[in-house]
Motif scaffolding. Structure first.
Motif, PDB file in Angstrom:
ATOM      1  N   ALA A 195      12.082  -3.156 -11.220  1.00 42.43           N
ATOM      2  CA  ALA A 195      11.070  -3.551 -10.494  1.00 42.43           C
ATOM      3  C   ALA A 195      11.345  -4.001  -9.205  1.00 42.43           C
ATOM      4  O   ALA A 195      10.581  -3.448  -8.041  1.00 42.43           O
ATOM      5  CB  ALA A 195      10.339  -4.799 -11.257  1.00 42.43           C
ATOM      6  N   ALA A 196      12.608  -4.607  -8.813  1.00 45.31           N
ATOM      7  CA  ALA A 196      12.920  -4.901  -7.355  1.00 45.31           C
ATOM      8  C   ALA A 196      13.103  -3.730  -6.339  1.00 45.31           C
ATOM      9  O   ALA A 196      12.625  -3.771  -5.340  1.00 45.31           O
ATOM     10  CB  ALA A 196      14.298  -5.858  -7.322  1.00 45.31           C
ATOM     11  N   ILE A 197      13.554  -2.779  -7.189  1.00 50.07           N
ATOM     12  CA  ILE A 197      13.936  -1.358  -6.450  1.00 50.07           C
ATOM     13  C   ILE A 197      12.515  -0.637  -5.806  1.00 50.07           C
ATOM     14  O   ILE A 197      12.147  -0.573  -4.769  1.00 50.07           O
ATOM     15  CB  ILE A 197      14.524  -0.368  -7.305  1.00 50.07           C
ATOM     16  N   ALA A 198      11.501  -0.900  -6.956  1.00 51.80           N
ATOM     17  CA  ALA A 198      10.155  -0.343  -6.584  1.00 51.80           C
ATOM     18  C   ALA A 198       9.528  -1.120  -5.640  1.00 51.80           C
ATOM     19  O   ALA A 198       8.873  -0.757  -4.538  1.00 51.80           O
ATOM     20  CB  ALA A 198       9.355  -0.298  -7.821  1.00 51.80           C
ATOM     21  N   ILE A 199       9.523  -2.330  -5.405  1.00 57.29           N
ATOM     22  CA  ILE A 199       8.781  -3.258  -4.664  1.00 57.29           C
ATOM     23  C   ILE A 199       9.150  -3.059  -3.224  1.00 57.29           C
ATOM     24  O   ILE A 199       8.472  -2.630  -2.457  1.00 57.29           O
ATOM     25  CB  ILE A 199       8.986  -4.823  -5.045  1.00 57.29           C
ATOM     26  N   VAL A 200      10.812  -3.184  -3.215  1.00 54.61           N
ATOM     27  CA  VAL A 200      11.441  -2.863  -1.794  1.00 54.61           C
ATOM     28  C   VAL A 200      11.193  -1.571  -1.373  1.00 54.61           C
ATOM     29  O   VAL A 200      11.070  -1.412  -0.133  1.00 54.61           O
ATOM     30  CB  VAL A 200      12.931  -3.185  -2.097  1.00 54.61           C
ATOM     31  N   GLY A 201      11.271  -0.526  -2.347  1.00 56.83           N
ATOM     32  CA  GLY A 201      10.933   0.923  -1.921  1.00 56.83           C
ATOM     33  C   GLY A 201       9.599   1.081  -1.309  1.00 56.83           C
ATOM     34  O   GLY A 201       9.661   1.868  -0.357  1.00 56.83           O
ATOM     35  N   VAL A 202       8.525   0.386  -1.765  1.00 55.18           N
ATOM     36  CA  VAL A 202       7.441   0.577  -1.513  1.00 55.18           C
ATOM     37  C   VAL A 202       6.965  -0.219  -0.267  1.00 55.18           C
ATOM     38  O   VAL A 202       6.403   0.340   0.839  1.00 55.18           O
ATOM     39  CB  VAL A 202       6.267   0.388  -2.526  1.00 55.18           C
ATOM     40  N   VAL A 203       7.249  -1.161  -0.285  1.00 52.07           N
ATOM     41  CA  VAL A 203       6.837  -2.251   0.884  1.00 52.07           C
ATOM     42  C   VAL A 203       7.772  -1.941   2.059  1.00 52.07           C
ATOM     43  O   VAL A 203       7.369  -2.487   3.328  1.00 52.07           O
ATOM     44  CB  VAL A 203       6.737  -3.656   0.557  1.00 52.07           C
TER      45      VAL A 203
END
Lengths: 283, 539
Positions: free
Chosen positions: A130-138
């Motif tokens: 989830a952290a990867i996804a958040i940082v990747g998108v934002v």
């Protein structure tokens, strides 16, 4: 539980693992505090020959990274960022987790259901992914990383706080507060919360440790903020050199391991010190 | 053997000499021992990513362009320096006005299924496939009106305007000739032959396990007597570059081509006695790292600021430390491998000089503020590979030294492209790009005012508009006199480096690393993107 902060600290110092943990953390704090004085030019100066091995050039006792930056300066400044990220992320998740847990535990009913299902939902998502996804998108910036870590780690605190609130709200002192007409807000924050601080404090030290690791892992995968020098940043610039210059990843890795170990030791010691039952057993 | 070695390391240069039988045998270390080519054997090479089709006429992706030339031939091939030489065409003539090019085709060539190869295959391939379905072909062959076939062994290209760039795009990688009898009247993109190719090339497909491996075997009926030398080629698709390096090191693979392992591993292995690096044969895809200035930013619109930034950044440093020396510091908008047109004569230079940079910024009217900062800029490095991100750390620190506060913004590739070429929210953008086998094909798009097209990636992102440059580029597009064309591109390089809308950083040199048992994988300008007919392996 009327242990004052002062005596907790003294007992922590007497606790062997607590002492070791505190010493290491003190050292890390000292590193981050002195970074600006010892290396006023900052950690980014491309001062040396790139990929100088430790011990070769006396000006760079721990060598230089792939771009010729001083490893010592990087480690000192990295301590600053890693600690700050750890503390900030832990603080944010503590605030969210405590609020959610307190409200759910105190009021119960449908509010509890809604909040706990939300917590469950959050816990089913693998937190690092989830952290990867958040940082990747934002996008990778320090504040995004802190928020991403906080977002994935608050559910643990929420569950902890809720359990204590469920237990404590039935106690007589809470009932009497209600009878004398105290507001819910005052009961939650003034009466119940101080009584469940112990587990929160213990888990927050683990929370800081996890946050530091998560930041480093994100940076290792290239999702760190390229504008700040954290231990993770050093790891990620050193990663391609793993075969030819292992020291570039080894030093920040050792720093990370020691810091996380220290935080866990402190957590354990706090658990012993703050747990009244263990105290009775010992005396 | 009179080969050009534009970018060879010392060792591969000697190895090349040693391999040429023209030289007498002299005592040299085992690595350089000259031997007679041997027929037979299997080449094993790991690669990534896996191909989606096995036909480089309909896909310009990397895996296809590597595999295609092994199974298909082109009309021409190119010697070092992009000098055209015969392949399926034995000779060719251009009319004086440059509008008709006659190709005489090779006799007795057959497709893998035994059918004869004729001029009709050529006409069909260019008109129905390359012009329609090839990513670059739509532009390259845009002016191609028709291919006339007066007989089975003559193909005449009829052009609307002269197109010198097209003559550099007729090889088996860029323009493979497909069998008309298989493709005609079918849906070309859906034809089963796309994954079970029938070509005229030196190798035939033996096995194909999607996403896993490809096995090619020697075409015994190849038109070139005695070639190819290899019996078999196994291409295994391995996603992890560290594993690919380990396969080569442990002897499970014989060679790793096209920089499929990290530069530092290539350099490290090259230092070992069992492996040789070769940086030749990348003329068909000269890649470069460059940095665009967004000229819509009022600060960067000031040419003195751009010159100052160029003085503060040392491309040689980036070449040595970010690219591990596998490159040449960029000096002009062209790539050193674009041998015919590249020139530094009279081209303005910006030697590394922080004092000069500070002076220029003062003169430009941006004095340092109280905190030592003159102004702030946003730098977007491309996330393709790691080199642009690594180089951005250097750029950021160098510009800090001259009082420019740079923030590096790293994003996912898709978001990066949108930020820069659609939203134009960038100030500086650092990226790697293919400058094209001809400047018209790969370089022009960054400087031509008509290729300022927000929404279209890797175009004129600087928003550079110079009528003089436009005129030169448009003239060179149709110029058939080689000397006039060289002059046009020389002038183009001088003006662009004076205006500096784009700062060249590094002319990247591709590298292949192979066991010393593997010989002659690179014998001309196409290198490993050719047919591997000469490649041989020691027992």
């Amino acid at each position: 539980m009327s242990t004052s902060g002062h005596s907790v600290f003294r007992r922590l110092l007497r606790h062997p693992s607590g002492l070791v943990g505190l010493l290491i953390i003190a050292l890390v704090v000292l590193m981050s505090a002195s970074a600006g004085f010892i290396f006023p030019e900052g950690p980014w100066v491309l001062g040396g020959r790139p990929r100088t091995w430790p011990g070769v050039d006396p000006a760079f006792p721990l060598g230089t990274d792939a771009l010729g930056r001083d490893m010592v300066a990087a480690l000192f400044y990295g301590a600053r960022v890693s600690l700050a990220v750890g503390a900030a992320a832990a603080l944010v998740s503590l605030v969210i987790g405590t609020l959610v847990g307190a409200i759910a535990g105190y009021y119960g009913g449908w509010l509890d259901d809604v909040l706990m299902r939300l917590t469950d939902a959050m816990q089913t998502i693998p937190s690092f992914l989830a952290a990867i996804a958040i940082v990747g998108v934002v996008g990778a910036s320090l504040s995004t990383i802190i928020i991403a870590i906080a977002v994935v780690s608050w559910p643990m605190i929420a569950r902890l706080v809720r359990a204590d609130f469920l237990r404590l709200r039935t106690y007589d002192f809470v009932q009497s507060c209600k009878i004398i007409g105290m507001s819910d807000l005052r009961i939650i924050f003034g009466q119940i919360l101080p009584n469940c601080l112990a587990p929160i404090i213990v888990s927050s030290s683990v929370l800081v440790a996890t946050a530091i690791i998560t930041e480093a892992s994100l940076a290792f995968l290239g999702l760190g903020d390229p504008n700040v020098m954290s231990w993770g940043t050093i790891l990620s610039t050193g990663r391609p050199e793993l075969r030819s210059g292992w020291y570039m990843t080894a030093f920040p890795a050792v720093a990370l391991v020691l810091t996380v170990l220290a935080l866990n030791l402190i957590g354990d010691a706090l658990n012993d010190v703050l747990n009244p039952r263990l105290k009775e057993r010992k005396s | 053997m009179t080969q050009k070695f534009p970018t060879v390391g010392r060792r591969s240069f000697l190895a090349g000499l040693a391999a040429s039988t023209a030289l007498p045998l002299i005592a040299m270390p085992g690595k350089l021992w000259a031997q007679e080519p041997r027929a037979g054997g299997t080449l094993r090479t790991p690669a990534w990513p896996a191909p989606s089709v096995l036909n480089s006429a309909i896909s310009t992706a990397g895996p296809e362009t590597f595999l295609g030339p092994k199974m298909f031939d082109g009309l021409l091939a190119y010697d070092f320096g992009m000098v055209a030489k015969p392949q399926l065409a034995t000779d060719w003539q251009m009319s004086d006005d440059g509008l008709r090019i006659t190709f005489n085709l090779r006799e007795g060539v057959t497709w893998h299924d035994g059918e004869p190869f004729t001029a009709h295959d050529v006409a069909f391939t260019f008109m129905e496939v390359l012009k329609v379905h090839h990513g670059r072909g739509r532009t390259t062959f845009g002016d191609l009106l028709a291919v006339e076939t007066p007989d089975d062994l003559t193909a005449i290209f009829v052009l609307e305007t002269p197109n010198p760039a097209m003559m550099r795009a007729l090889d088996s990688r860029e323009s493979p000739i497909l069998p008309a009898h298989i493709y005609e009247g079918t849906d070309i993109l859906d034809n089963p032959a796309n994954t079970a190719p029938i070509g005229t090339g030196p190798f035939k497909l033996a096995e194909y396990e999607i996403g896993s491996y490809v096995v090619l075997v020697k075409n015994p009926d190849y038109w070139e007597e005695g070639y190819p030398l290899l019996d078999r080629m196994v291409i295994q698709y391995v996603p992890d570059s560290a594993t690919r390096a380990a396969m080569l090191e442990s002897g499970q693979a014989d060679a790793v081509f096209l920089n499929m392992i990290p530069a530092q591993d290539i350099v490290r292995l090259d230092e070992q006695p069992d492996f040789t690096m070769d940086t030749r044969g990348f003329e068909g895809m000269p890649s470069a790292q460059q940095m665009d200035f967004n000229l819509d930013n009022p600060i960067l619109a000031n040419v003195m600021v751009r010159h100052a930034i160029a003085h503060a950044i040392d491309p040689e440093w980036i070449t040595q430390n970010v690219w591990y020396g596998l490159g040449t510091a960029g000096k002009t908008p062209l790539h050193v491998d674009q041998v015919e047109y590249y020139t530094t004569e009279g081209v303005p230079e910006y030697p590394y000089d922080l004092d000069r940079a500070n002076e220029l910024l003062d003169e430009a009217g941006y004095p340092r503020g109280d905190n030592g900062t003159r102004f702030e800029l946003m730098l977007d490095p491309s996330p393709w590979g790691t080199e642009s991100i690594t180089a951005s750390a250097y750029v950021r620190e160098q510009l800090r030294q001259v009082g420019i506060d740079v923030t590096v913004r790293t994003q996912d590739f898709g978001v990066f492209v949108t930020t820069v070429w659609t939203d134009r929210a960038h100030d500086l953008v650092l990226y790697t790009v293919n400058l094209g086998v001809d400047p018209t094909i790969g370089t022009q798009r960054f400087y031509w005012s008509e290729s300022y097209r927000p929404g279209s990636a890797f175009t004129n992102g600087a928003h550079y508009m110079n009528p003089e440059v436009d005129a030169l580029l448009e003239a060179a597009q149709v110029e058939t006199d080689p000397q006039a064309r060289r002059d046009q591109y020389a002038e183009f390089q001088r003006i662009v480096m004076r205006d500096l809308p784009v700062m060249p950083i590094t002319n990247i040199h591709g590298a292949n690393i192979a066991s010393t048992r593997v010989h002659d994988h690179t014998v001309d300008a196409l290198g490993v993107l050719g047919g591997f007919t000469r490649l041989w392996i020691e027992e």
